[in-house]
Design a protein around this motif. Structure first.
Motif, PDB file in Angstrom:
ATOM      1  N   TRP A 242       0.801  -1.217   0.000  1.00  0.00           N
ATOM      2  CA  TRP A 242       0.000   0.000   0.000  1.00  0.00           C
ATOM      3  C   TRP A 242       0.836   1.271   0.000  1.00  0.00           C
ATOM      4  CZ3 TRP A 242      -4.671   2.014  -0.791  1.00  0.00           C
ATOM      5  CH2 TRP A 242      -4.929   3.292  -0.286  1.00  0.00           C
TER       6      TRP A 242
ATOM      7  N   LYS B  41       2.638   2.106  -3.231  1.00  0.00           N
ATOM      8  CA  LYS B  41       1.692   2.488  -4.280  1.00  0.00           C
ATOM      9  C   LYS B  41       1.089   3.860  -3.999  1.00  0.00           C
ATOM     10  CE  LYS B  41       0.075  -1.832  -4.413  1.00  0.00           C
ATOM     11  NZ  LYS B  41      -0.649  -3.077  -4.724  1.00  0.00           N
TER      12      LYS B  41
ATOM     13  N   TRP C 106      -0.566  -8.324  -7.332  1.00  0.00           N
ATOM     14  CA  TRP C 106      -1.870  -8.009  -7.935  1.00  0.00           C
ATOM     15  C   TRP C 106      -2.741  -7.242  -6.955  1.00  0.00           C
ATOM     16  CZ3 TRP C 106      -6.003 -10.310  -5.462  1.00  0.00           C
ATOM     17  CH2 TRP C 106      -5.744 -11.480  -4.732  1.00  0.00           C
ATOM     18  N   ALA C 107      -3.669  -6.478  -7.517  1.00  0.00           N
ATOM     19  CA  ALA C 107      -4.551  -5.637  -6.694  1.00  0.00           C
ATOM     20  C   ALA C 107      -5.997  -5.819  -7.140  1.00  0.00           C
ATOM     21  CB  ALA C 107      -4.145  -4.172  -6.834  1.00  0.00           C
ATOM     22  N   THR C 108      -6.917  -5.587  -6.229  1.00  0.00           N
ATOM     23  CA  THR C 108      -8.349  -5.674  -6.549  1.00  0.00           C
ATOM     24  C   THR C 108      -8.850  -4.316  -7.044  1.00  0.00           C
ATOM     25  OG1 THR C 108      -8.978  -5.017  -4.332  1.00  0.00           O
ATOM     26  CG2 THR C 108      -8.743  -7.385  -4.721  1.00  0.00           C
ATOM     27  N   LYS C 109     -10.047  -4.335  -7.596  1.00  0.00           N
ATOM     28  CA  LYS C 109     -10.703  -3.095  -8.037  1.00  0.00           C
ATOM     29  C   LYS C 109     -10.769  -2.098  -6.887  1.00  0.00           C
ATOM     30  CE  LYS C 109     -15.122  -1.775 -10.165  1.00  0.00           C
ATOM     31  NZ  LYS C 109     -16.054  -1.520  -9.027  1.00  0.00           N
ATOM     32  N   SER C 110     -11.161  -2.608  -5.744  1.00  0.00           N
ATOM     33  CA  SER C 110     -11.332  -1.757  -4.583  1.00  0.00           C
ATOM     34  C   SER C 110     -10.012  -1.086  -4.155  1.00  0.00           C
ATOM     35  CB  SER C 110     -11.936  -2.648  -3.498  1.00  0.00           C
ATOM     36  OG  SER C 110     -11.850  -2.102  -2.260  1.00  0.00           O
ATOM     37  N   GLU C 111      -8.921  -1.809  -4.286  1.00  0.00           N
ATOM     38  CA  GLU C 111      -7.623  -1.221  -3.943  1.00  0.00           C
ATOM     39  C   GLU C 111      -7.232  -0.109  -4.921  1.00  0.00           C
ATOM     40  OE1 GLU C 111      -4.464  -4.067  -3.396  1.00  0.00           O
ATOM     41  OE2 GLU C 111      -2.938  -2.496  -3.378  1.00  0.00           O
TER      42      GLU C 111
ATOM     43  N   GLU D 248      -9.315   1.713  -6.556  1.00  0.00           N
ATOM     44  CA  GLU D 248     -10.200   2.842  -6.225  1.00  0.00           C
ATOM     45  C   GLU D 248      -9.642   3.628  -5.039  1.00  0.00           C
ATOM     46  OE1 GLU D 248     -14.536   0.854  -7.463  1.00  0.00           O
ATOM     47  OE2 GLU D 248     -13.848   0.792  -5.404  1.00  0.00           O
ATOM     48  N   GLY D 249      -9.154   2.903  -4.057  1.00  0.00           N
ATOM     49  CA  GLY D 249      -8.596   3.547  -2.868  1.00  0.00           C
ATOM     50  C   GLY D 249      -7.369   4.389  -3.191  1.00  0.00           C
TER      51      GLY D 249
ATOM     52  N   GLU E 154      -8.397   7.510  -4.979  1.00  0.00           N
ATOM     53  CA  GLU E 154      -9.051   8.441  -4.052  1.00  0.00           C
ATOM     54  C   GLU E 154      -8.055   9.139  -3.117  1.00  0.00           C
ATOM     55  OE1 GLU E 154     -12.809   7.690  -1.385  1.00  0.00           O
ATOM     56  OE2 GLU E 154     -10.949   7.573  -0.241  1.00  0.00           O
TER      57      GLU E 154
END
Lengths: 228, 228
Positions: A112, A115, A184-189, A191-192, A195
């Motif tokens: 996190w 990134k 790898w990352a999820t959609k939600s990550e 988005e975070g 944001e």
């Protein structure tokens, strides 16, 4: 010496299956009103086409001297400026109209905080209304379960892919021992990250033909914007 | 009417295989110097044990009236207070010393914005130094590939599992009941949620016995602290 140097001689062959991304990034470059920057430009596969098709100058940044060397040879005579630098330290003299990262290269960033740092650097380097565009695969358990631990040969390059599920990590190890890692990352990550950097999602497509992203999509094709 | 109502009757049977989480949350409750709150308390499997073993009062919050009815019957005579509220709307009269979410229930919260909201509500509801503890599974491609599309029986409860990789979602369906959804998250995403809600990471374990989190861990067991 960068972790990516040993990949420079084979990188274009390795990436030869990926061609459909070019038109998408060319389109964004055409629309850009201001400097255009590609992060993790590598051997210049996308940037060279963007320069050639739009006639606009592109600044390409990469941390691997060997990759940039290949890009330099291939782009002779074109307005592609190549700069050795780490994306984590991104700093531009002039705010950009478009910063983009093709070929899932953001997946080389770990965790996190790293990134977040890069997304914030990007946001700071954009002019108001400027765009940040990137793509990454949606992690497929079906594909992963099938190839985990299997030896493969792609474009003559023998390698084995293994997965560290707890670290959402993919290790690609060449037969000669050279390894590269993806997280790898999820959609939600994603988005975070968009944001917290103060960017806004303009579009999320499911592929480079700009079809909508849905439950079956295998690629995140993001276009974000710095509020104007 | 909540989508979880139709699962209330079978919920204890379904979750009946004790994953060993109770002792972990009991220890945290013993350490807590102030109000203790369980989010998504459901039928009270964990909350009731905490009240019984520590003698402390537990406030249990859930959005399903049917789940809370089961919890009321099971907790007769114990200091368990039940509140019908969605955790996204969490608001406490008195700041808590411990807010915890067992049973992987945070995975029922969809998308970055909703999760961020829950984490911020939790942070606002804790006293300085108070703890936020939760657990969630690590997404294993092997397990997912094995279970995707299968109908399985767990302790007499027959249900079908479906996965959408693009949405990082698991759909759990059962004849005669609403379909439940889970959205798995990576370590980077949990770290990000703690970061934006300004928590300090106190510990990340790979299980409920204090084992370190490693590449092979299958469970995230987080303990975070509100900065004093």
């Amino acid at each position: 010496m960068s972790d990516y140097d040993p990949w420079a001689p084979v990188y274009d062959a390795w990436a030869s299956e990926m061609t459909e991304d070019v038109a998408h990034y060319v389109q964004l470059a055409r629309e850009a009103d201001g400097p255009i920057v590609e992060l993790m430009v590598g051997t210049g596969r996308v940037a060279i086409e963007v320069v050639r098709e739009t006639g606009k100058p592109v600044l390409g940044i990469d941390s691997s001297p060997a990759m940039l060397e290949v890009a330099r040879e291939r782009s002779a005579g074109l307005p592609l400026e190549l700069r050795l630098g780490d994306v984590r330290e991104l700093e531009l003299e002039e705010p950009a109209g478009l910063i983009y990262v093709p070929f899932r290269s953001l997946l080389h960033l770990r965790g996190w905080h790293e990134k977040r740092h890069v997304f914030e650097r990007v946001a700071r380097s954009l002019q108001p209304g400027g765009r940040f565009a990137f793509n990454a695969f949606a992690f497929s358990h079906t594909i992963a379960a099938r190839i985990d631990g299997q030896h493969q040969v792609r474009e003559g390059i023998g390698h084995t892919i293994t997965y560290g599920a707890a670290d959402n990590r993919i290790d690609i190890t060449r037969d000669d021992g050279v390894a590269i890692h993806l997280w790898w990352a999820t959609k939600s990550e994603w988005e975070g990250l968009i944001e917290v950097a103060g960017l806004e999602v303009e579009a999320l497509y499911g592929w480079f033909d700009r079809r909508p992203f849905d439950d079956e999509s295998q690629e995140f094709v993001w276009v974000a914007r710095k509020p104007g | 009417m909540s989508e979880y109502d139709s699962w209330a009757e079978v919920y204890d049977a379904w979750g009946g295989t004790n994953p060993g989480d109770v002792a972990h949350y009991v220890r945290l409750a013993r350490d807590a110097d102030g109000p203790i709150v369980e989010l998504a308390v459901g039928t009270g499997r964990v909350g009731i044990e905490i009240a019984r073993q520590t003698g402390k009062q537990v406030i249990g919050i859930d959005s399903s009236a049917a789940m809370l009815d089961v919890a009321r019957e099971k907790s007769a005579g114990l200091p368990v207070e039940r509140r019908l509220t969605d955790m996204r709307e969490l608001e406490l009269d008195e700041p808590a010393a411990l807010i915890y979410v067992p049973g992987r229930s945070l995975l029922h919260v969809h998308g970055w914005s909703e999760k961020r909201r829950v984490f911020e509500r939790v942070a606002d509801s804790l006293r300085p130094g108070g703890r936020f503890a939760f657990n969630a599974f690590v997404f294993s491609h092997r397990i997912a590939a094995e279970l995707d599309g299968k109908t399985i029986e767990t302790n007499g409860v027959v249900h079908t599992l479906g996965y959408s990789a693009a949405d990082s979602r698991v759909d759990i369906s059962r004849v005669g009941a609403s379909t439940l959804h889970l959205w798995w998250a990576t370590k980077a995403e949990w770290d990000g949620l703690l970061d934006v809600a300004r928590f300090e990471l106190e510990a990340l374990y790979g299980g409920f016995d204090g084992e370190p989190f490693t590449d092979d861990s299958l469970e995230f067991v987080y303990v975070a602290r509100k900065t004093a």
